[in-house]
Write a protein that holds these residues in place. Structure first.
Motif, mmCIF file in Angstrom:
data_model
loop_
_atom_site.group_PDB
_atom_site.id
_atom_site.type_symbol
_atom_site.label_atom_id
_atom_site.label_comp_id
_atom_site.label_asym_id
_atom_site.label_seq_id
_atom_site.Cartn_x
_atom_site.Cartn_y
_atom_site.Cartn_z
ATOM 1 N N TYR A 390 0.879 -0.780 0.099
ATOM 2 C CA TYR A 390 -0.075 0.116 0.186
ATOM 3 C C TYR A 390 0.946 1.148 -0.060
ATOM 4 N N GLU A 391 0.114 2.426 -0.887
ATOM 5 C CA GLU A 391 1.141 3.769 -0.450
ATOM 6 C C GLU A 391 1.482 3.803 1.396
ATOM 7 N N GLU A 392 2.770 4.496 1.411
ATOM 8 C CA GLU A 392 2.843 5.125 2.677
ATOM 9 C C GLU A 392 3.089 6.495 2.702
ATOM 10 N N ASP A 393 3.035 6.628 3.526
ATOM 11 C CA ASP A 393 3.651 8.830 4.176
ATOM 12 C C ASP A 393 3.036 9.911 2.560
ATOM 13 N N VAL A 394 1.735 9.024 2.643
ATOM 14 C CA VAL A 394 0.769 10.486 1.684
ATOM 15 C C VAL A 394 0.435 10.678 2.221
ATOM 16 N N TYR A 395 -0.105 12.064 2.357
ATOM 17 C CA TYR A 395 -1.109 12.610 3.585
ATOM 18 C C TYR A 395 -1.921 13.240 2.524
ATOM 19 N N ILE A 396 -2.973 13.596 3.109
ATOM 20 C CA ILE A 396 -3.698 14.413 2.167
ATOM 21 C C ILE A 396 -5.182 14.870 2.930
ATOM 22 N N ASN A 397 -5.881 16.427 2.228
ATOM 23 C CA ASN A 397 -6.326 17.716 2.960
ATOM 24 C C ASN A 397 -5.604 18.163 3.850
ATOM 25 N N ASN A 398 -4.546 18.532 3.589
ATOM 26 C CA ASN A 398 -3.625 19.054 4.739
ATOM 27 C C ASN A 398 -3.240 18.331 6.200
ATOM 28 N N HIS A 399 -2.813 16.890 5.913
ATOM 29 C CA HIS A 399 -3.163 16.246 7.128
ATOM 30 C C HIS A 399 -1.418 16.051 7.170
ATOM 31 N N THR A 400 -0.974 16.400 8.232
ATOM 32 C CA THR A 400 0.589 15.360 8.294
ATOM 33 C C THR A 400 0.623 14.339 9.354
ATOM 34 N N SER A 401 -0.464 14.221 9.797
ATOM 35 C CA SER A 401 -0.267 12.170 9.716
ATOM 36 C C SER A 401 -1.173 11.404 8.910
ATOM 37 N N ALA A 402 -1.098 10.467 8.678
ATOM 38 C CA ALA A 402 -1.963 9.266 7.884
ATOM 39 C C ALA A 402 -3.031 9.048 9.176
ATOM 40 N N TRP A 403 -3.946 8.457 8.239
ATOM 41 C CA TRP A 403 -5.664 7.703 9.403
ATOM 42 C C TRP A 403 -5.050 6.929 9.634
ATOM 43 N N GLY A 404 -5.669 6.996 11.145
ATOM 44 C CA GLY A 404 -5.376 5.258 12.095
ATOM 45 C C GLY A 404 -4.367 5.857 13.340
ATOM 46 N N SER A 405 -3.486 7.219 12.732
ATOM 47 C CA SER A 405 -3.113 7.094 13.962
ATOM 48 C C SER A 405 -2.943 7.596 15.520
ATOM 49 N N TRP A 412 -11.057 5.544 15.325
ATOM 50 C CA TRP A 412 -10.131 5.739 14.992
ATOM 51 C C TRP A 412 -9.811 7.385 14.518
ATOM 52 N N GLY A 413 -8.826 7.395 13.859
ATOM 53 C CA GLY A 413 -8.720 9.065 13.807
ATOM 54 C C GLY A 413 -7.410 9.594 13.425
ATOM 55 N N TYR A 414 -7.591 10.766 12.994
ATOM 56 C CA TYR A 414 -5.396 11.566 12.669
ATOM 57 C C TYR A 414 -5.193 12.354 13.566
ATOM 58 N N LYS A 415 -3.982 12.113 14.339
ATOM 59 C CA LYS A 415 -3.214 12.423 15.457
ATOM 60 C C LYS A 415 -3.073 14.194 15.067
ATOM 61 N N CYS A 416 -3.049 14.650 13.767
ATOM 62 C CA CYS A 416 -2.758 16.087 13.744
ATOM 63 C C CYS A 416 -3.887 17.148 14.062
ATOM 64 N N CYS A 417 -4.966 15.956 14.378
ATOM 65 C CA CYS A 417 -5.652 17.196 14.296
ATOM 66 C C CYS A 417 -7.447 16.645 14.669
ATOM 67 N N LYS A 418 -6.641 15.238 15.409
ATOM 68 C CA LYS A 418 -7.567 14.190 16.389
ATOM 69 C C LYS A 418 -9.129 14.738 15.792
ATOM 70 N N GLN A 419 -9.737 13.858 14.253
ATOM 71 C CA GLN A 419 -10.944 13.664 13.663
ATOM 72 C C GLN A 419 -11.112 12.880 13.471
ATOM 73 N N ILE A 420 -12.038 12.344 13.354
ATOM 74 C CA ILE A 420 -12.444 11.360 13.443
ATOM 75 C C ILE A 420 -13.104 10.316 12.132
ATOM 76 N N ILE A 421 -13.060 11.704 11.245
ATOM 77 C CA ILE A 421 -14.163 11.517 10.525
ATOM 78 C C ILE A 421 -12.793 11.933 9.003
ATOM 79 N N ARG A 422 -13.022 10.545 8.359
ATOM 80 C CA ARG A 422 -12.280 10.106 7.702
ATOM 81 C C ARG A 422 -11.526 10.654 6.869
#
Length: 536
Positions: A390-405, A412-422
């Motif tokens: 799978y693709e690694e280190d690919v960040y979308i929508n201005n995120h600085t961490s991957a989904w599931g961090s 599960w969510g993003y570590k950078c903004c603590k959102q749980i919407i994919r």
């Protein structure tokens, strides 16, 4: 039999007529002749040879089976191709502007378009064509061979004869050339004997003989099928006399069966012989080899395609079936090759002739690697982290961490903004602060709501001990009330047995006392009790 419609015949005449018909069929008597003097085949059935009564036929004839009503207006003449009528010297009004002919206009002119038409130049006026009109019947309009000149086929025959003649001439020249080279080679060397020279000369003479004289080597005169004998024809015997008949290959009685009627021997007459020395393997060999096998596969493909909805038939449209089978095989090979290529691209080809790299073969390279005393790598070969498909280190929508961090409350969510919407947009630290403030506000609202609400008083559930299955030891029953309860229970049971004693105005009391419950237990019949028949 072809006879005229006659009157009544006696039994003797009828018997003679049948004998004559049998003799004609056997060829012992001459065939019957019609009005035109032509012989009538005695094997034609009577319903076909007998003429209808309204024709009043006096003599036997097959005229009623032919087209005897001819159209007087029908003609077999056809258009005179290429005929010209009149050659004009100057342009005429209403003629074709291109060639100057009066029989057509410029739109339907078949001549090459001129740069300046005949209307303006007045030169090279084309002659008028001959226009004819024929009254054709229904069949004449649809006759594809109407107007065909059979003499034109002579050109086709001449072309094929010229080709065959050139081929024979070429083969003869090649044979003579080979024999002359052989003779020249023998002249340069010492001749072994005079007999070889005589043989070579004889071969040259045979090659010079016209091959047309040797064409009829197996010509056999045989009688062709005719009604009463008649003319004869030529039938070629294609069997070479030096060949051994198939029924003489193995004279064993228990060998392959030979059918003399069809001249076929399906099984191999010599199954134990060397296959390299056998020239005949049985007629079944022809069915499973060569074009017979291809024809069988074509039939199977036609049947399967017809069952799957393809509207074509092998016997009705053989060319269409063969073309579809060829396209099917081409598409099948394409799919096979595509599947093979995709597998080779994905997994590689171990059978390819590509040479392996030198580093893999010898296990050596130019890279310098340093080790410590314990054998661990210090420098030169850093351990590479394993990567997934799978693709690694690919960040979308201005995120600085991957989904599931990030994980919280089974989500599960993003570590950078603590959102749980994919696929949400990253809000950074401001989004984290806003989420924490919203959470604290929600907790405060819940606490205030719980404090404002009054807690309902707990209702004690009133349960009688006698309702259970076990009777407590401290239960005290009133004996007078118990006797009354037993009497009421007896009355209730009598009412259940006889509905006529049941009163209309039934009063129901929901409150059950301990004495009534005890009376119900005492009167209740236990079916498992072995002493139940002795009660009461």
């Amino acid at each position: 039999m072809a006879t005229a419609a006659v009157a009544f015949k006696s039994r003797e005449d009828h018997r003679k007529q049948l004998e004559l018909e049998e003799a004609r069929k056997a060829g012992l008597a001459p065939a019957e002749v019609d009005e035109d003097g032509k012989e009538i085949n005695p094997h034609i059935p009577q319903y076909m040879s007998s003429a209808p009564w309204y024709l009043n036929a006096e003599r036997p004839s097959l005229k009623h089976q032919r087209k005897w009503k001819s159209d007087p207006n029908y003609t077999k003449s056809w258009y005179d191709r290429g005929a010209k009528v009149f050659q004009a010297e100057k342009y005429r009004k209403g003629a074709c502007e291109n060639c100057g002919a009066m029989t057509h206009d410029a739109k339907s002119c078949m001549e090459r378009p001129r740069k300046v038409g005949a209307k303006w130049t007045g030169k090279y006026i084309a002659p008028d064509e001959k226009i004819e009109h024929f009254e054709l019947d229904y069949d004449g309009k649809r006759d594809r061979w109407n107007g065909y000149d059979a003499a034109t086929y002579a050109h086709v025959i001449e072309r094929y004869e010229a080709r065959d003649e050139a081929r024979r001439k070429y083969l003869k020249e090649q044979q003579l050339k080979k024999l002359e080279e052989k003779n020249n080679k023998a002249d340069g060397e010492d001749r072994a004997s005079d007999e070889e020279d005589d043989d070579d000369a004889l071969k040259v003479d045979e090659a010079k003989v016209d091959e047309s004289k040797q064409m009829d080597f197996a010509k056999v005169e045989k009688r062709v099928r005719t009604t009463g004998g008649g003319s004869t024809g030529t039938v070629r015997n294609l069997r070479i006399r030096e060949d051994t008949a198939k029924y003489l290959l193995n004279l064993d009685v228990n060998s392959a069966y030979y059918d003399p009627k069809t001249r076929s021997m399906r099984e191999d007459p010599l199954p134990d012989a060397d296959p390299n020395e056998k020239f005949y393997l049985g007629d079944n060999q022809n069915r499973v080899s060569g074009q017979a096998l291809e024809f069988k596969q074509l039939n199977v493909h036609a049947w399967e395609a017809f069952e799957k909805g393809q509207d074509f038939h092998m016997q009705a449209a053989p060319s269409q079936a063969e073309l579809l089978y060829k396209s099917f095989k081409i598409n099948k090979e394409k799919l096979k090759s595509q599947g093979r290529e995709t597998i080779m691209e994905k997994y590689g080809n171990a059978a390819s002739e590509e040479e392996l790299p030198r580093e893999l073969i010898l296990g050596q390279s130019e890279r310098q690697v340093e080790y410590d005393r314990a054998g661990r790598i210090i420098k030169g070969q850093e351990t590479a982290l394993p990567r997934s498909k799978y693709e690694e280190d690919v960040y979308i929508n201005n995120h600085t961490s991957a989904w599931g961090s990030w994980w919280k409350d089974f989500q599960w969510g993003y570590k950078c903004c603590k959102q749980i919407i994919r696929n949400s947009y990253c809000t950074g630290a401001a989004g984290i602060e806003a989420a924490e403030a919203a959470g604290e506000l929600m907790k405060a609202n819940i606490a205030r709501k719980e404090a404002s609400e009054d807690k309902p008083a707990s209702v004690e559930e009133k349960r009688l001990a006698t309702w259970g299955t076990d009777v407590p030891d401290d239960l005290v029953l009133n004996q007078i009330k118990l006797v009354e309860a037993l009497k009421k229970e007896d009355e209730r049971r009598r009412e259940e047995k006889d509905e006529r004693k049941r009163k209309y105005n039934v009063k129901w009391n929901e409150e059950v006392t301990a004495e009534e419950m005890e009376a119900y237990r005492m009167k209740k019949v236990h079916h498992d009790d072995p002493m139940k028949d002795f009660l009461h």
